[in-house]
Design a protein around this motif. Structure first.
Motif, short mmCIF file in Angstrom:
data_model
loop_
_atom_site.label_atom_id
_atom_site.label_comp_id
_atom_site.label_asym_id
_atom_site.label_seq_id
_atom_site.Cartn_x
_atom_site.Cartn_y
_atom_site.Cartn_z
N TYR A 1 0.79 -1.23 0.00
CA TYR A 1 0.00 0.00 0.00
C TYR A 1 0.83 1.28 0.00
N GLY A 2 2.15 1.18 0.11
CA GLY A 2 2.97 2.39 0.15
C GLY A 2 4.25 2.14 0.91
N SER A 3 4.90 3.22 1.34
CA SER A 3 6.17 3.09 2.05
C SER A 3 6.25 4.10 3.19
N VAL A 4 7.00 3.74 4.23
CA VAL A 4 7.22 4.64 5.36
C VAL A 4 8.68 4.52 5.79
N GLU A 5 9.13 5.54 6.51
CA GLU A 5 10.49 5.51 7.04
C GLU A 5 10.48 4.94 8.46
N VAL A 6 11.43 4.06 8.73
CA VAL A 6 11.60 3.54 10.09
C VAL A 6 13.03 3.87 10.53
N ILE A 7 13.20 4.18 11.81
CA ILE A 7 14.49 4.64 12.33
C ILE A 7 15.03 3.63 13.34
N LEU A 8 16.27 3.21 13.14
CA LEU A 8 16.94 2.31 14.08
C LEU A 8 18.07 3.09 14.75
N PHE A 9 17.91 3.38 16.04
CA PHE A 9 18.94 4.07 16.79
C PHE A 9 20.12 3.11 17.04
#
Length: 705
Positions: free
Chosen positions: A570-578
């Motif tokens: 359905y789309g894309s999102v940003e995920v953040i790994l500290f």
């Protein structure tokens, strides 16, 4: 905003600044000082951490100062003489703008008009022309159209696409344009508090109460709720005898929170109401309600226009689905998330998106039939508008029969090798009798031969023997090589069009996603909005394919952290790994990997929501609730056991949806399906499915019909 900007300048870690910023209550026009008084957690953070105290104290000093200049999206100033003879001008992103804000311009007596350009108007125009429909003559009382609002099937419908709005519509069940006008007015930060009352009163007219009978004709159509600015003006006129002009002046004072003006008007309003035998206590109560509401009230005239645009979208979606969806997709070609979401909607309503085809595709998306939409060639990278026009013009002389035929006929137009490679790689030449690997390998030789012959012909260098012999290009044979692998084909399509056209790497994980309770990317992208399913800091899991990775060093300890783009159907999102998370799971963060991340939703103003990751895992196949051995139809619900705590809540929901649809319970401990007694069968409805999934999770509810 002040806290985030100051934190960035101070070099504080992103997650620490983010945590402090989120301690500010999400109240309209709140200040930092007011937030400190209101939030005990914010006060504690300042007392426990000197760096946080310094952050807040510095932010206080810049709070309220101009941060940047911006251009009003639709505002146009119209003057008799050149605008520069009235106000100073400037440029902003190449646009000539006034240096004064809109309120100052109004105070100077200048005319400012808002001209709102809506992409949706182009969609309606394109879809209605393709369907042969005069959109100005369609009926506005078609109940088939209102049904898609009432069932929340409003993907692609102007103003009614968000999850919260869909839920409101399913509760309200609109049956008229008046209901849509109210819905678009209520679903905003201020009036949203009235949604529950509005919905309740619409379904229970007997519960509507008026402070005075004189309010009934004004508020009857909105079930006793104040919804529009026009209603505020009408109350002043009908109850207190105001003129049109004075009522409008007061409405504007209320909307701008001019307390001194409002308090002067309170006395006049109460005195005016007294002439209509309305007590001062009732008059003051009504005035207070109007004061609280006026700053959020919507113009009904504005809302009516929006509702009509939405209704026209819905009409085209109901009666001319493929043409509407084609026009919708063409309008968002530059937004890959929107394209992916609308393609998923096409799939839901039984429409197939055909890959681009050199013999049938046009510039934009077009409906080939009621069930097929052709991909638009403007969505192919490296293929320009001029070349597409040449292709469409040339194929009027007949379809292209082979790669050689295409290249020969297009030679001499605005033709280039890179464009042909893009057409091959995305599959637009798949129907010309060769596979993509064959065409890409033979293309350089073929083009060299055609160009040589074309050059000789142009300059009269074709010899006597050339004229009598077979064309040199006819001697060129396709190499005997196997096609690229399925994954390679998909990656080429993604690279050239931004989409996976002949399939999707996530298709085989769809059952896992349903069963595991993972959210979809659209849930994340809507997070934090009014009525959205997910709020800030919600704990979620998301399964997707890694499309992009950016690794950066933190300022404090020079450790690596990663910003990863995850894509699903359905789309894309940003995920953040500290750093601490990235160090543990770096081996799984590889381009093209399908992973499941778990973490919390992070919502920031003016930015798309993200996921702050706590853990990463590789998805695995899990059993679904769909029966495999027998093709049974009905509603299937999955529980851990007969003692599952959710059973009581489910029974309450089912009790109000009696019908003829078979109901099955699946229990994980016994691995068995149990058919409910016929008396407990249910009526199929979107509302029922939504309520059950909200309680049990998407993966534990399956409707098979």
């Amino acid at each position: 905003a002040a806290i985030r900007d100051v934190g960035r300048v101070m070099g504080m870690p992103y997650n620490q600044v983010d945590a402090v910023a989120k301690l500010i209550p999400n109240d309209f026009h709140i200040t930092i000082d007011a937030a400190i008084k209101k939030s005990s957690r914010l006060r504690a953070a300042m007392e426990d951490n000197t760096e946080v105290k310094r952050l807040i104290d510095t932010a206080r000093r810049v709070e309220g100062m101009p941060r940047n200049t911006s251009t009003h999206a639709a505002g146009v100033v119209i003057t008799h003489d050149p605008v520069s003879s009235y106000v100073p001008l400037a440029t902003n992103d190449g646009l000539v703008v006034t240096q004064y804000i809109m309120t100052t311009l109004e105070e100077l007596g200048l005319l400012k008009m808002d001209f709102l350009g809506l992409r949706t108007l182009t969609v309606i125009d394109d879809a209605s022309k393709a369907s042969g429909v005069d959109i100005n003559k369609i009926p506005i009382d078609d109940q088939r159209v209102y049904k898609i609002f009432a069932t929340g099937q409003t993907e692609g419908i102007f103003q009614f696409e968000s999850g919260g709005m869909k839920q409101m519509l399913m509760n309200l069940k609109p049956t008229s344009l008046e209901d849509l006008i109210a819905a678009t007015s209520l679903y905003r930060p201020g009036p949203a508090s009235q949604i529950d009352t509005f919905v309740h009163n619409s379904n229970n007219p007997g519960d509507i109460k008026y402070d005075t009978p004189m309010l009934e004709p004004i508020l009857k159509n909105t079930y006793g709720c104040m919804v529009y600015q026009e209603q505020v003006m009408q109350i002043f006129r009908s109850l207190a005898g105001y003129s049109f002009g004075r009522a409008d002046v007061v409405r504007r004072a209320m909307s701008k929170k001019k307390h001194d003006v409002m308090e002067r008007e309170r006395t006049a309003f109460v005195d005016g109401c007294a002439k209509n035998n309305i007590s001062s206590s009732v008059a003051n109560a009504i005035f207070d309600k109007m004061t609280d509401f006026a700053s959020y009230a919507f113009n009904k005239s504005h809302a009516a226009c929006y509702a009509l645009v939405a209704y026209r979208c819905a009409y085209l979606k109901v009666y001319h689905t493929s043409r509407f969806m084609a026009a919708l997709l063409s309008s968002v070609l530059d937004n890959s998330n929107k394209v992916a979401r609308y393609i998923a909607e096409c799939k839901r309503v039984g429409i197939r998106l055909a890959p681009p085809d050199i013999n049938s595709s046009m510039k934009g998306f077009t409906a080939a039939s009621d069930k097929v939409i052709n991909y638009g060639m403007l969505g192919i990278k490296g293929v320009g508008n001029d070349f597409i026009e040449d292709i469409i013009k040339e194929r009027q002389n007949g379809n292209f029969s082979s790669l050689k035929d295409f290249c020969e006929r297009m030679q001499g137009t605005r033709f280039n090798r890179r464009a042909v490679e893009s057409l091959i790689r995305c599959g637009a030449l798949d129907n010309l009798g060769a596979n993509r690997k064959q065409m890409l390998q033979v293309l350089p030789i073929l083009l060299s031969s055609i160009e040589e012959r074309y050059r000789k012909t142009m300059y009269g260098q074709v010899g006597l023997f050339d004229l009598g012999n077979e064309k040199a290009t006819d001697q060129i044979k396709l190499p005997q090589v196997d096609e690229f692998s399925k994954n390679e084909l998909l990656q080429m399509e993604k690279e050239i069009t931004g989409l996976y056209l002949s399939g999707h790497p996530m298709d085989k994980f769809d059952a896992y996603i349903e069963s595991s309770g993972c959210v979809r990317t659209y849930d994340i992208l809507e997070a934090g909005k009014s009525g959205a399913r997910l709020k800030d800091s919600a704990k979620v899991s998301l399964c997707g394919i890694i499309n992009h990775i950016t690794v950066k060093q933190t300022r404090s300890n020079k450790a690596n952290m990663a910003f990863v783009t995850l894509e699903d159907l359905y789309g894309s999102v940003e995920v953040i790994l500290f750093p601490n998370v990235y160090t543990r799971f770096a081996s799984q963060i590889i381009q093209g990997n399908v992973i499941t991340v778990s973490g919390t939703v992070s919502v920031e103003e003016d930015k798309e929501p993200k996921i702050l990751v706590n853990s990463v895992s590789l998805p695995k196949e899990m059993p679904t609730v769909k029966p495999q051995k027998k093709k049974r139809t009905g509603l299937f619900l999955k529980f851990s056991s007969h003692n599952d705590k959710a059973l009581d809540g489910v029974k309450k929901i089912l009790a109000s949806h009696k019908g003829s649809l078979p109901l099955y319970f699946y229990f994980e401990d016994t691995k068995k399906y149990e058919l409910a007694p016929k008396d407990n069968f249910v009526a199929q409805s979107e509302t029922l499915i939504f309520e059950l999934r909200a309680l049990l999770g998407d993966g534990n509810v399956a409707l098979i019909i």
